[in-house]
Design an enzyme around this catalytic site. Structure first.
Site, PDB file in Angstrom:
ATOM      1  N   ALA A  11       0.838  -1.194   0.000  1.00  0.00           N
ATOM      2  CA  ALA A  11       0.000   0.000   0.000  1.00  0.00           C
ATOM      3  C   ALA A  11       0.874   1.246   0.000  1.00  0.00           C
ATOM      4  O   ALA A  11       1.906   1.291   0.682  1.00  0.00           O
ATOM      5  CB  ALA A  11      -0.906  -0.001   1.238  1.00  0.00           C
ATOM      6  N   ARG A  12       0.502   2.214  -0.813  1.00  0.00           N
ATOM      7  CA  ARG A  12       1.209   3.489  -0.915  1.00  0.00           C
ATOM      8  C   ARG A  12       2.678   3.335  -1.312  1.00  0.00           C
ATOM      9  O   ARG A  12       3.530   4.117  -0.916  1.00  0.00           O
ATOM     10  CB  ARG A  12       1.106   4.271   0.396  1.00  0.00           C
ATOM     11  N   SER A  13       2.956   2.325  -2.131  1.00  0.00           N
ATOM     12  CA  SER A  13       4.327   2.091  -2.581  1.00  0.00           C
ATOM     13  C   SER A  13       4.660   2.834  -3.861  1.00  0.00           C
ATOM     14  O   SER A  13       5.804   2.810  -4.302  1.00  0.00           O
ATOM     15  CB  SER A  13       4.563   0.593  -2.784  1.00  0.00           C
ATOM     16  N   LYS A  15       2.735   2.330  -6.774  1.00  0.00           N
ATOM     17  CA  LYS A  15       2.339   1.468  -7.896  1.00  0.00           C
ATOM     18  C   LYS A  15       1.512   2.218  -8.937  1.00  0.00           C
ATOM     19  O   LYS A  15       1.793   2.150 -10.130  1.00  0.00           O
ATOM     20  CB  LYS A  15       1.510   0.271  -7.406  1.00  0.00           C
ATOM     21  N   SER A  16       0.475   2.897  -8.492  1.00  0.00           N
ATOM     22  CA  SER A  16      -0.447   3.550  -9.438  1.00  0.00           C
ATOM     23  C   SER A  16       0.235   4.668 -10.207  1.00  0.00           C
ATOM     24  O   SER A  16       0.049   4.793 -11.423  1.00  0.00           O
ATOM     25  CB  SER A  16      -1.677   4.093  -8.698  1.00  0.00           C
ATOM     26  N   ALA A  34     -10.955   1.198 -13.992  1.00  0.00           N
ATOM     27  CA  ALA A  34     -11.016   1.208 -12.534  1.00  0.00           C
ATOM     28  C   ALA A  34     -11.929   0.092 -12.050  1.00  0.00           C
ATOM     29  O   ALA A  34     -13.052  -0.055 -12.537  1.00  0.00           O
ATOM     30  CB  ALA A  34     -11.533   2.557 -12.045  1.00  0.00           C
ATOM     31  N   THR A  35     -11.455  -0.666 -11.073  1.00  0.00           N
ATOM     32  CA  THR A  35     -12.241  -1.775 -10.534  1.00  0.00           C
ATOM     33  C   THR A  35     -12.876  -1.432  -9.188  1.00  0.00           C
ATOM     34  O   THR A  35     -13.658  -2.219  -8.666  1.00  0.00           O
ATOM     35  CB  THR A  35     -11.367  -3.032 -10.367  1.00  0.00           C
ATOM     36  N   HIS A  50      -7.677   9.890  -6.959  1.00  0.00           N
ATOM     37  CA  HIS A  50      -7.054   9.245  -8.118  1.00  0.00           C
ATOM     38  C   HIS A  50      -7.453   9.976  -9.399  1.00  0.00           C
ATOM     39  O   HIS A  50      -6.618  10.236 -10.268  1.00  0.00           O
ATOM     40  CB  HIS A  50      -7.479   7.771  -8.207  1.00  0.00           C
ATOM     41  N   ARG A  54      -5.181  12.495 -12.372  1.00  0.00           N
ATOM     42  CA  ARG A  54      -5.117  12.251 -13.812  1.00  0.00           C
ATOM     43  C   ARG A  54      -5.745  13.419 -14.575  1.00  0.00           C
ATOM     44  O   ARG A  54      -6.637  14.094 -14.091  1.00  0.00           O
ATOM     45  CB  ARG A  54      -5.859  10.953 -14.155  1.00  0.00           C
TER      46      ARG A  54
END
Length: 174
Positions: A11-13, A15-16, A34-35, A50, A54
């Site tokens: 988490a919060r690494s 990735k996104s 988005a899932t 998020h 973008r």
């Protein structure tokens, strides 16, 4: 950009953010699949954050369950980013769907894609053994899904503290 990439990490690494940069690197545009589902105000805030990060170069597609359909419907154009497989798995499990069959179908669908796909997922197996059955089942399912998708992808990265570590292809001869 390679055809398929999996980015995993805690988490919060980062990735996104890494996945967004990688997806846009090919054409400057991307499709964000988005899932997540917003069942409460806190999740609504996370989704909004998020989306705020973008810009207009993203086409947003919300698909909490039919990920294969979303990939098929968006294929042939800009690269796609799926964020995230862990939430998709959660949706499947909590909806009593056959998550193993869905994961197998995902890898089958991935083989037929022509536009690049970047997947984000959480690495959940590095912590303590969860104390309840559902949490243990989820951890095991996430591990299986991550391994299955990683095997099908051209590239795999582990993200730690905002930095990617290349896992696949692995140049290590051992």
């Amino acid at each position: 950009m390679e055809k398929s990439t999996l980015i995993t990490g805690g988490a919060r690494s980062g990735k996104s953010a890494l996945a967004e940069r990688l997806t846009l690197s090919a054409t400057g545009r991307g499709v964000y699949i988005a899932t997540a589902q917003a069942f409460d105000d806190e999740m609504k805030s996370r989704i909004a954050a998020h989306q705020d990060r973008r810009g207009p170069e993203w086409q947003n597609v919300s698909e909490p369950l039919d990920l294969c359909g979303a990939l098929t419907n968006t294929d042939g154009g800009d690269p796609r980013l799926v964020d995230c497989l862990t939430l998709w798995l959660t949706n499947l499990m909590l909806g009593d769907h056959d998550w193993r069959a869905a994961g197998a179908e995902l890898t089958k669908t991935l083989r037929h894609q022509t536009a690049p796909v970047v997947f984000v997922t959480n690495e959940v197996g590095c912590g303590i053994v969860p104390e309840n059955k559902l949490a243990r089942q989820f951890r095991d399912a996430a591990g299986w899904l991550n391994q299955t998708v990683a095997e099908a992808c051209d590239h795999v990265y582990l993200c730690a503290a905002g930095y990617p570590i290349r896992v696949k292809p692995n140049d290590n001869p051992f």
